[in-house]
Design an enzyme around this catalytic site. Structure first.
Site, PDB file in Angstrom:
ATOM      1  N   LEU A  31      47.538  13.148  71.731  1.00  0.00           N
ATOM      2  CA  LEU A  31      48.442  12.312  71.863  1.00  0.00           C
ATOM      3  C   LEU A  31      48.765  12.292  73.686  1.00  0.00           C
ATOM      4  CD1 LEU A  31      50.603  11.030  69.486  1.00  0.00           C
ATOM      5  CD2 LEU A  31      48.302  10.491  69.624  1.00  0.00           C
ATOM      6  N   HIS A  32      48.202  11.178  74.408  1.00  0.00           N
ATOM      7  CA  HIS A  32      48.584  11.171  76.025  1.00  0.00           C
ATOM      8  C   HIS A  32      49.106   9.756  76.004  1.00  0.00           C
ATOM      9  CE1 HIS A  32      45.259   8.637  75.904  1.00  0.00           C
ATOM     10  NE2 HIS A  32      44.248   9.579  75.595  1.00  0.00           N
ATOM     11  N   HIS A  35      48.214   6.861  74.505  1.00  0.00           N
ATOM     12  CA  HIS A  35      48.614   6.490  72.996  1.00  0.00           C
ATOM     13  C   HIS A  35      50.058   5.948  73.110  1.00  0.00           C
ATOM     14  CE1 HIS A  35      45.366   9.602  72.325  1.00  0.00           C
ATOM     15  NE2 HIS A  35      45.102   8.668  71.788  1.00  0.00           N
ATOM     16  N   GLN A  59      32.601   9.822  62.540  1.00  0.00           N
ATOM     17  CA  GLN A  59      32.374   9.017  64.111  1.00  0.00           C
ATOM     18  C   GLN A  59      32.043  10.029  64.910  1.00  0.00           C
ATOM     19  OE1 GLN A  59      36.682   7.752  64.525  1.00  0.00           O
ATOM     20  NE2 GLN A  59      36.394   7.882  66.609  1.00  0.00           N
ATOM     21  N   GLN A 146      41.984  -0.783  75.712  1.00  0.00           N
ATOM     22  CA  GLN A 146      40.842  -1.277  76.344  1.00  0.00           C
ATOM     23  C   GLN A 146      39.907  -0.330  76.734  1.00  0.00           C
ATOM     24  OE1 GLN A 146      41.562  -4.010  79.749  1.00  0.00           O
ATOM     25  NE2 GLN A 146      39.728  -3.252  80.519  1.00  0.00           N
ATOM     26  N   SER A 183      41.916   9.893  78.853  1.00  0.00           N
ATOM     27  CA  SER A 183      41.300  10.448  77.452  1.00  0.00           C
ATOM     28  C   SER A 183      41.451  11.699  76.896  1.00  0.00           C
ATOM     29  CB  SER A 183      39.538  10.225  77.845  1.00  0.00           C
ATOM     30  OG  SER A 183      38.866  10.846  76.791  1.00  0.00           O
ATOM     31  N   ARG A 185      39.551  13.401  75.912  1.00  0.00           N
ATOM     32  CA  ARG A 185      38.483  14.582  76.296  1.00  0.00           C
ATOM     33  C   ARG A 185      38.868  14.983  77.713  1.00  0.00           C
ATOM     34  NH1 ARG A 185      35.363  11.203  72.412  1.00  0.00           N
ATOM     35  NH2 ARG A 185      34.636  12.630  70.824  1.00  0.00           N
TER      36      ARG A 185
HETATM   37  O1  PAF Z   1      39.961   5.343  69.338  1.00  0.00           O
HETATM   38  C1  PAF Z   1      40.146   6.468  68.507  1.00  0.00           C
HETATM   39  O2  PAF Z   1      41.105   7.203  68.788  1.00  0.00           O
HETATM   40  C2  PAF Z   1      39.425   6.282  67.241  1.00  0.00           C
HETATM   41  O3  PAF Z   1      38.154   5.619  67.416  1.00  0.00           O
HETATM   42  C3  PAF Z   1      40.152   5.494  66.034  1.00  0.00           C
HETATM   43  C4  PAF Z   1      40.170   3.887  66.394  1.00  0.00           C
HETATM   44  C5  PAF Z   1      41.476   6.292  65.955  1.00  0.00           C
HETATM   45  C6  PAF Z   1      39.214   5.702  64.907  1.00  0.00           C
HETATM   46  O4  PAF Z   1      39.350   6.750  64.197  1.00  0.00           O
END
Ligand code: PAF
Length: 283
Positions: A31-32, A35, A59, A146, A183, A185
């Site tokens: 989390l940053h 979030h 994903q 967004q 992000s 990442r």
């Molecule tokens: O944006 C994200 O962090 C992910 O794609 C999500 C929406 C939590 C789904 O895993």
């Protein structure tokens, strides 16, 4: 703050909270501030705030960073606690996708373009996990950044198509002072890559300014954006495009509500960003 790890536990909790206005922030952890801004909005609008932390294997492509994706469990829990989260749902992979799991949710059109070209299975993974999460949490409102604009549209689409009774709320991208979009990442970036990474937002900002100042031809604006993004060696642009903000169709002439989309590679790190802009009245 309550922490629940099982599906059954979440279902029981949900039944006990039938009359609450629930705000939901799904995350993959690490989390940053981005979030936290979603959690703050949920806190402002809803009586009960649920956050999920689940690094969703579906994903990630086979060559992507699933195993090395950051999982700072304790500090994430602490951040949620401090932000006033009521319930943290953090299931294991085995709990969330039992061995005989066979279902996939897919948005056929929107998922295939832009990010879908580079990451062909990504959005099916996102739509499947988010469908399950929305079914479990049954929130009044769910909050998405967004920053992942295409993800936001894909989620809005299946929520509409499947008549899921949740309002999807778009929250603004949070940026570092030099423009880089936050992000999870970003922590992979080396010092020199970090300096280069701002070129992407600088290019998008240039596009926004050009459109606001009355330029119309997408090809010309996109060429200028690419020049800005690649002024320094070490950043490869995958796409920089001016699109209709509602359906991500690429535009040849700036018009209406637009989103400028960008994706770039710095070594093996991929960054995406976007900015919204409205055509000036005289168009
Ligand atoms: O944006 C994200 O962090 C992910 O794609 C999500 C929406 C939590 C789904 O895993």
């Amino acid at each position: 703050m309550r922490i629940i790890r099982s599906i059954r536990g979440l279902q029981v909790w949900r039944r006990k909270h039938e009359n609450q206005a629930i705000g939901f922030v799904p995350t993959m952890g690490a989390l940053h501030e981005g979030h936290l801004s979603l959690i703050r909005q949920a806190r402002k609008h809803c009586s009960t705030v649920v956050v999920s932390i689940f690094v969703n294997p579906l994903q990630f492509g086979p060559a992507e960073d699933f195993s090395k994706y950051p999982r700072p469990v304790k500090s994430d829990q602490q951040l949620c606690r401090e932000a006033g989260v009521d319930l943290l749902f953090c299931p294991s992979s085995e709990e969330f996708y039992p061995q005989d799991f066979q279902t996939s949710v897919s948005v056929s059109g929107l998922s295939l373009r832009w990010e879908g070209v580079a990451r062909p299975t990504h959005f099916d993974g996102v739509t499947t996990v988010v469908t399950k999460l929305l079914n479990l949490v049954r929130p009044n409102q769910a909050y998405f950044g967004q920053k992942d604009y295409q993800q936001l549209l894909v989620i809005k689409k299946f929520v509409e198509d499947l008549n899921i009774d949740t309002r999807i709320v778009r929250c603004s991208t949070i940026r570092e002072s030099d423009g880089l979009a936050l992000s999870s990442r970003n922590r992979y970036l080396s010092e020199s890559q970090r300096r280069l990474a701002t070129s992407l937002s600088a290019a998008l900002r240039h596009g926004v300014q050009s459109i606001k100042s009355g330029k119309q031809h997408a090809r010309i604006i996109q060429r200028e954006m690419k020049e800005i993004a690649t002024k320094l060696a070490g950043i490869d642009i995958e796409y920089l495009a001016i699109c209709d903000a509602n359906n991500l169709d690429p535009l040849t002439l700036a018009k209406g509500n637009m989103v400028l989309l960008g994706a770039a590679r710095l070594g093996d790190i991929r960054l995406i960003d976007n900015m919204l802009v409205k055509a000036p009245k005289k168009f």
